[in-house]
Design a protein around this motif. Structure first.
Motif, short mmCIF file in Angstrom:
data_model
loop_
_atom_site.label_atom_id
_atom_site.label_comp_id
_atom_site.label_asym_id
_atom_site.label_seq_id
_atom_site.Cartn_x
_atom_site.Cartn_y
_atom_site.Cartn_z
N PRO A 78 0.74 -1.21 0.16
CA PRO A 78 0.04 0.16 -0.14
C PRO A 78 0.91 1.19 0.04
CG PRO A 78 -0.83 -1.55 1.65
CD PRO A 78 0.48 -2.05 1.36
N PRO A 79 0.38 2.31 -0.81
CA PRO A 79 1.38 3.68 -1.02
C PRO A 79 1.45 4.27 0.46
CG PRO A 79 -0.85 3.79 -2.11
CD PRO A 79 -0.73 2.26 -1.60
N ASN A 80 0.61 4.18 1.22
CA ASN A 80 0.47 4.99 2.67
C ASN A 80 1.48 4.47 3.74
OD1 ASN A 80 -1.18 2.78 2.91
ND2 ASN A 80 -2.52 4.17 4.28
N GLU A 81 1.82 3.04 3.32
CA GLU A 81 2.69 2.51 4.23
C GLU A 81 4.15 2.94 4.11
OE1 GLU A 81 3.26 -2.39 5.42
OE2 GLU A 81 3.14 -1.72 3.42
N ARG A 82 4.78 3.35 5.29
CA ARG A 82 6.07 3.77 5.26
C ARG A 82 7.30 2.74 4.64
NH1 ARG A 82 6.09 4.65 10.80
NH2 ARG A 82 8.45 4.31 10.64
N ALA A 83 8.13 3.19 4.21
CA ALA A 83 9.24 2.49 3.49
C ALA A 83 9.74 1.21 4.07
CB ALA A 83 10.24 3.21 2.70
N TRP A 84 10.12 1.49 5.57
CA TRP A 84 10.84 0.32 6.38
C TRP A 84 9.94 -0.57 6.73
CZ3 TRP A 84 15.76 -1.19 6.69
CH2 TRP A 84 16.06 -1.97 7.75
N PRO A 85 8.68 -0.16 7.35
CA PRO A 85 7.56 -1.24 7.32
C PRO A 85 7.34 -1.89 6.32
CG PRO A 85 7.19 0.58 8.61
CD PRO A 85 8.15 0.98 7.83
N ALA A 86 7.20 -1.54 5.15
CA ALA A 86 6.89 -2.03 3.80
C ALA A 86 7.91 -3.08 3.48
CB ALA A 86 6.79 -1.07 2.72
N LEU A 87 8.85 -2.77 3.59
CA LEU A 87 10.32 -3.59 3.35
C LEU A 87 10.16 -5.06 4.27
CD1 LEU A 87 13.32 -1.18 3.00
CD2 LEU A 87 12.28 -2.72 1.43
N LEU A 153 18.27 3.39 3.34
CA LEU A 153 17.42 2.08 3.54
C LEU A 153 17.40 0.95 2.82
CD1 LEU A 153 14.02 4.24 3.59
CD2 LEU A 153 14.96 2.89 5.37
N ALA A 154 17.76 0.85 1.56
CA ALA A 154 17.83 -0.11 0.84
C ALA A 154 19.28 -0.91 1.02
CB ALA A 154 17.99 -0.09 -0.70
N GLY A 155 20.29 -0.23 1.25
CA GLY A 155 21.43 -0.65 1.72
C GLY A 155 21.52 -1.43 3.23
N ALA A 156 20.98 -0.77 3.96
CA ALA A 156 20.65 -1.39 5.39
C ALA A 156 19.60 -2.50 5.24
CB ALA A 156 20.01 -0.44 6.29
N PHE A 157 18.59 -2.45 4.52
CA PHE A 157 17.68 -3.66 4.61
C PHE A 157 18.35 -4.90 3.84
CE2 PHE A 157 14.40 -6.22 2.43
CZ PHE A 157 13.82 -6.62 3.34
N MET A 158 19.19 -4.76 2.77
CA MET A 158 19.90 -6.00 2.26
C MET A 158 21.11 -6.35 2.89
SD MET A 158 18.13 -6.33 -0.46
CE MET A 158 19.00 -7.53 -1.73
N THR A 159 21.81 -5.30 3.55
CA THR A 159 22.94 -5.82 4.46
C THR A 159 22.46 -6.70 5.58
OG1 THR A 159 24.19 -3.90 3.77
CG2 THR A 159 24.98 -4.96 5.85
N THR A 160 21.18 -6.22 6.24
CA THR A 160 20.64 -6.92 7.41
C THR A 160 20.16 -8.29 6.70
OG1 THR A 160 20.08 -4.95 8.33
CG2 THR A 160 18.86 -6.88 9.15
N LEU A 161 19.54 -8.43 5.54
CA LEU A 161 19.47 -9.83 5.28
C LEU A 161 20.31 -10.65 5.00
CD1 LEU A 161 16.54 -9.17 2.53
CD2 LEU A 161 16.23 -9.83 5.10
N ARG A 162 21.61 -9.95 4.59
CA ARG A 162 22.73 -10.93 4.25
C ARG A 162 23.35 -11.47 5.46
NH1 ARG A 162 27.82 -9.93 4.34
NH2 ARG A 162 27.57 -7.67 4.46
N ILE A 163 23.44 -10.54 6.51
CA ILE A 163 23.86 -10.97 7.84
C ILE A 163 22.94 -12.01 8.41
CG2 ILE A 163 24.35 -9.96 9.88
CD1 ILE A 163 25.31 -7.23 8.62
N ALA A 164 21.73 -11.74 8.39
CA ALA A 164 20.95 -12.58 8.97
C ALA A 164 20.83 -14.10 8.26
CB ALA A 164 19.20 -12.24 8.87
N SER A 165 21.15 -14.04 7.02
CA SER A 165 21.15 -15.55 6.19
C SER A 165 22.67 -16.23 6.55
CB SER A 165 21.02 -15.16 4.80
OG SER A 165 22.10 -14.75 4.40
N LEU A 166 23.43 -15.39 6.77
CA LEU A 166 24.95 -15.83 7.53
C LEU A 166 24.87 -16.50 8.65
CD1 LEU A 166 27.47 -13.33 5.90
CD2 LEU A 166 26.91 -15.59 5.13
N ALA A 167 24.00 -15.74 9.51
CA ALA A 167 23.63 -16.36 10.99
C ALA A 167 23.06 -17.42 10.88
CB ALA A 167 23.25 -15.23 11.64
N TRP A 168 21.85 -17.58 10.24
CA TRP A 168 20.97 -18.71 9.89
C TRP A 168 21.83 -19.73 9.73
CZ3 TRP A 168 19.05 -21.01 5.52
CH2 TRP A 168 18.02 -21.90 5.80
#
Length: 193
Positions: A78-87, A153-168
Protein backbone atom coordinates in the motif's frame (compact mmCIF):
# COMPACT_ATOMS: atom_id res chain seq x y z
CA UNK A 1 -0.70 -15.97 -17.21
CA UNK A 2 2.46 -17.56 -18.51
CA UNK A 3 2.40 -19.41 -21.80
CA UNK A 4 3.27 -23.08 -22.03
CA UNK A 5 6.62 -22.09 -23.56
CA UNK A 6 7.43 -19.81 -20.59
CA UNK A 7 6.45 -22.54 -18.11
CA UNK A 8 8.74 -25.02 -19.89
CA UNK A 9 11.60 -22.53 -19.85
CA UNK A 10 11.10 -21.94 -16.13
CA UNK A 11 11.00 -25.70 -15.51
CA UNK A 12 14.32 -26.05 -17.35
CA UNK A 13 15.89 -23.22 -15.31
CA UNK A 14 14.73 -24.83 -12.08
CA UNK A 15 15.96 -28.27 -13.17
CA UNK A 16 19.40 -26.83 -13.94
CA UNK A 17 19.42 -24.97 -10.63
CA UNK A 18 18.50 -28.09 -8.64
CA UNK A 19 21.08 -30.17 -10.52
CA UNK A 20 23.79 -27.57 -9.88
CA UNK A 21 23.02 -27.49 -6.16
CA UNK A 22 22.81 -31.27 -5.81
CA UNK A 23 26.03 -31.94 -7.71
CA UNK A 24 27.92 -29.19 -5.90
CA UNK A 25 26.81 -30.48 -2.51
CA UNK A 26 27.80 -34.02 -3.50
CA UNK A 27 31.10 -33.31 -5.25
CA UNK A 28 32.16 -29.75 -4.43
CA UNK A 29 32.01 -26.82 -6.83
CA UNK A 30 35.50 -27.37 -8.24
CA UNK A 31 34.58 -30.93 -9.27
CA UNK A 32 31.35 -30.02 -11.07
CA UNK A 33 31.29 -29.07 -14.73
CA UNK A 34 28.62 -27.36 -16.78
CA UNK A 35 28.37 -30.57 -18.79
CA UNK A 36 27.64 -32.58 -15.65
CA UNK A 37 24.92 -30.13 -14.63
CA UNK A 38 23.37 -30.28 -18.10
CA UNK A 39 23.49 -34.09 -18.08
CA UNK A 40 21.88 -34.24 -14.63
CA UNK A 41 19.08 -31.96 -15.83
CA UNK A 42 18.74 -34.00 -19.03
CA UNK A 43 19.53 -31.08 -21.36
CA UNK A 44 22.37 -30.28 -23.71
CA UNK A 45 25.39 -28.11 -22.91
CA UNK A 46 24.03 -25.59 -25.40
CA UNK A 47 20.69 -25.50 -23.60
CA UNK A 48 22.53 -24.81 -20.35
CA UNK A 49 24.25 -21.86 -22.05
CA UNK A 50 20.89 -20.51 -23.21
CA UNK A 51 19.86 -20.17 -19.56
CA UNK A 52 23.03 -19.50 -17.59
CA UNK A 53 26.45 -18.05 -18.35
CA UNK A 54 28.23 -20.22 -15.76
CA UNK A 55 27.65 -22.90 -13.15
CA UNK A 56 27.74 -20.21 -10.44
CA UNK A 57 24.73 -18.53 -12.05
CA UNK A 58 22.82 -21.81 -12.03
CA UNK A 59 23.64 -22.24 -8.34
CA UNK A 60 22.36 -18.77 -7.48
CA UNK A 61 19.16 -18.88 -9.53
CA UNK A 62 16.86 -19.60 -6.57
CA UNK A 63 18.37 -16.74 -4.59
CA UNK A 64 17.70 -14.38 -7.48
CA UNK A 65 14.13 -15.55 -7.84
CA UNK A 66 13.44 -14.95 -4.15
CA UNK A 67 14.89 -11.45 -4.39
CA UNK A 68 12.80 -10.66 -7.50
CA UNK A 69 9.71 -11.82 -5.64
CA UNK A 70 10.64 -9.59 -2.70
CA UNK A 71 10.99 -6.58 -5.05
CA UNK A 72 7.61 -7.29 -6.66
CA UNK A 73 5.96 -7.65 -3.27
CA UNK A 74 7.49 -4.39 -2.04
CA UNK A 75 6.34 -2.56 -5.17
CA UNK A 76 2.77 -3.77 -4.55
CA UNK A 77 2.58 -2.70 -0.90
CA UNK A 78 0.00 0.00 0.00
CA UNK A 79 1.34 3.45 -0.93
CA UNK A 80 0.57 4.91 2.51
CA UNK A 81 2.83 2.38 4.24
CA UNK A 82 6.22 3.83 5.21
CA UNK A 83 9.20 2.33 3.41
CA UNK A 84 10.87 0.41 6.26
CA UNK A 85 7.64 -1.27 7.48
CA UNK A 86 6.79 -2.02 3.82
CA UNK A 87 10.18 -3.72 3.40
CA UNK A 88 9.66 -5.82 6.51
CA UNK A 89 6.09 -6.69 5.54
CA UNK A 90 7.30 -7.66 2.08
CA UNK A 91 9.82 -10.04 3.62
CA UNK A 92 7.12 -11.54 5.88
CA UNK A 93 4.86 -12.02 2.85
CA UNK A 94 7.67 -13.70 0.93
CA UNK A 95 8.46 -15.99 3.85
CA UNK A 96 4.78 -16.96 4.07
CA UNK A 97 4.67 -17.60 0.33
CA UNK A 98 7.83 -19.72 0.05
CA UNK A 99 7.83 -21.17 3.56
CA UNK A 100 10.89 -22.00 5.58
CA UNK A 101 13.86 -22.58 3.27
CA UNK A 102 14.96 -26.14 2.76
CA UNK A 103 18.43 -27.36 3.68
CA UNK A 104 19.58 -26.76 0.07
CA UNK A 105 19.26 -23.02 0.64
CA UNK A 106 21.54 -23.20 3.68
CA UNK A 107 23.97 -25.34 1.70
CA UNK A 108 23.88 -22.78 -1.12
CA UNK A 109 24.71 -19.98 1.32
CA UNK A 110 27.64 -21.96 2.71
CA UNK A 111 28.85 -22.64 -0.84
CA UNK A 112 28.76 -18.94 -1.64
CA UNK A 113 30.96 -18.16 1.34
CA UNK A 114 33.38 -20.98 0.53
CA UNK A 115 33.92 -20.18 -3.15
CA UNK A 116 35.04 -16.72 -4.22
CA UNK A 117 33.51 -17.12 -7.71
CA UNK A 118 30.05 -17.80 -6.25
CA UNK A 119 30.37 -15.13 -3.57
CA UNK A 120 31.44 -12.50 -6.12
CA UNK A 121 28.42 -13.24 -8.32
CA UNK A 122 26.09 -13.29 -5.33
CA UNK A 123 27.34 -9.95 -4.02
CA UNK A 124 27.07 -8.40 -7.49
CA UNK A 125 23.47 -9.58 -7.77
CA UNK A 126 22.61 -8.28 -4.32
CA UNK A 127 24.11 -4.91 -5.27
CA UNK A 128 21.82 -4.86 -8.33
CA UNK A 129 18.82 -5.70 -6.15
CA UNK A 130 19.84 -2.97 -3.73
CA UNK A 131 19.92 -0.37 -6.55
CA UNK A 132 16.51 -1.50 -7.78
CA UNK A 133 15.13 -1.40 -4.27
CA UNK A 134 16.50 2.13 -3.75
CA UNK A 135 14.75 3.23 -6.96
CA UNK A 136 11.48 1.70 -5.72
CA UNK A 137 11.84 3.48 -2.38
CA UNK A 138 12.56 6.78 -4.16
CA UNK A 139 9.41 6.36 -6.23
CA UNK A 140 7.27 5.19 -3.27
CA UNK A 141 8.31 8.11 -1.06
CA UNK A 142 8.30 10.70 -3.85
CA UNK A 143 11.89 11.69 -3.09
CA UNK A 144 14.27 13.46 -5.45
CA UNK A 145 16.69 11.07 -7.23
CA UNK A 146 19.69 12.54 -5.41
CA UNK A 147 18.19 11.89 -1.96
CA UNK A 148 20.44 9.58 0.08
CA UNK A 149 17.59 8.11 2.17
CA UNK A 150 16.44 5.47 -0.35
CA UNK A 151 19.99 4.20 -0.87
CA UNK A 152 20.57 4.09 2.89
CA UNK A 153 17.29 2.24 3.52
CA UNK A 154 17.92 -0.22 0.69
CA UNK A 155 21.51 -0.78 1.77
CA UNK A 156 20.57 -1.27 5.40
CA UNK A 157 17.80 -3.71 4.50
CA UNK A 158 19.90 -5.77 2.08
CA UNK A 159 22.90 -5.83 4.42
CA UNK A 160 20.70 -6.95 7.30
CA UNK A 161 19.23 -9.75 5.17
CA UNK A 162 22.71 -10.86 4.15
CA UNK A 163 23.94 -10.89 7.76
CA UNK A 164 20.79 -12.68 8.93
CA UNK A 165 21.16 -15.37 6.26
CA UNK A 166 24.79 -15.92 7.28
CA UNK A 167 23.77 -16.18 10.94
CA UNK A 168 20.98 -18.59 9.99
CA UNK A 169 23.34 -20.93 8.14
CA UNK A 170 25.80 -20.97 11.05
CA UNK A 171 23.43 -21.48 13.97
CA UNK A 172 23.34 -24.59 16.12
CA UNK A 173 20.68 -25.61 17.00
CA UNK A 174 18.84 -24.26 13.98
CA UNK A 175 16.03 -21.72 14.23
CA UNK A 176 13.71 -20.54 11.49
CA UNK A 177 15.10 -18.06 8.98
CA UNK A 178 12.07 -15.84 9.62
CA UNK A 179 12.93 -15.61 13.33
CA UNK A 180 16.60 -14.88 12.64
CA UNK A 181 15.74 -12.26 10.00
CA UNK A 182 13.24 -10.57 12.33
CA UNK A 183 15.79 -10.48 15.14
CA UNK A 184 18.34 -8.78 12.86
CA UNK A 185 15.79 -6.41 11.30
CA UNK A 186 14.58 -5.42 14.78
CA UNK A 187 18.09 -4.39 15.65
CA UNK A 188 18.56 -2.45 12.40
CA UNK A 189 15.11 -0.88 12.51
CA UNK A 190 15.86 1.17 15.58
CA UNK A 191 17.22 3.78 13.16
CA UNK A 192 14.22 3.68 10.78
CA UNK A 193 11.06 3.09 12.82
Amino acid sequence: MESLRERKKEATRRALHRAAIRLTIEHGLDNVTVEAIADAADVSRRTFSNYFAAKEDALLYGDGERMQSLLRTFASRPPNERAWPALRNSLHALMEEVGEPDPEWAAQARLARAHPSVLARQLARWADFERTLAALITERDGLPPESPRPRILAGAFMTTLRIASLAWTDQHPPRSLAAVADEHLNEMSRAFD
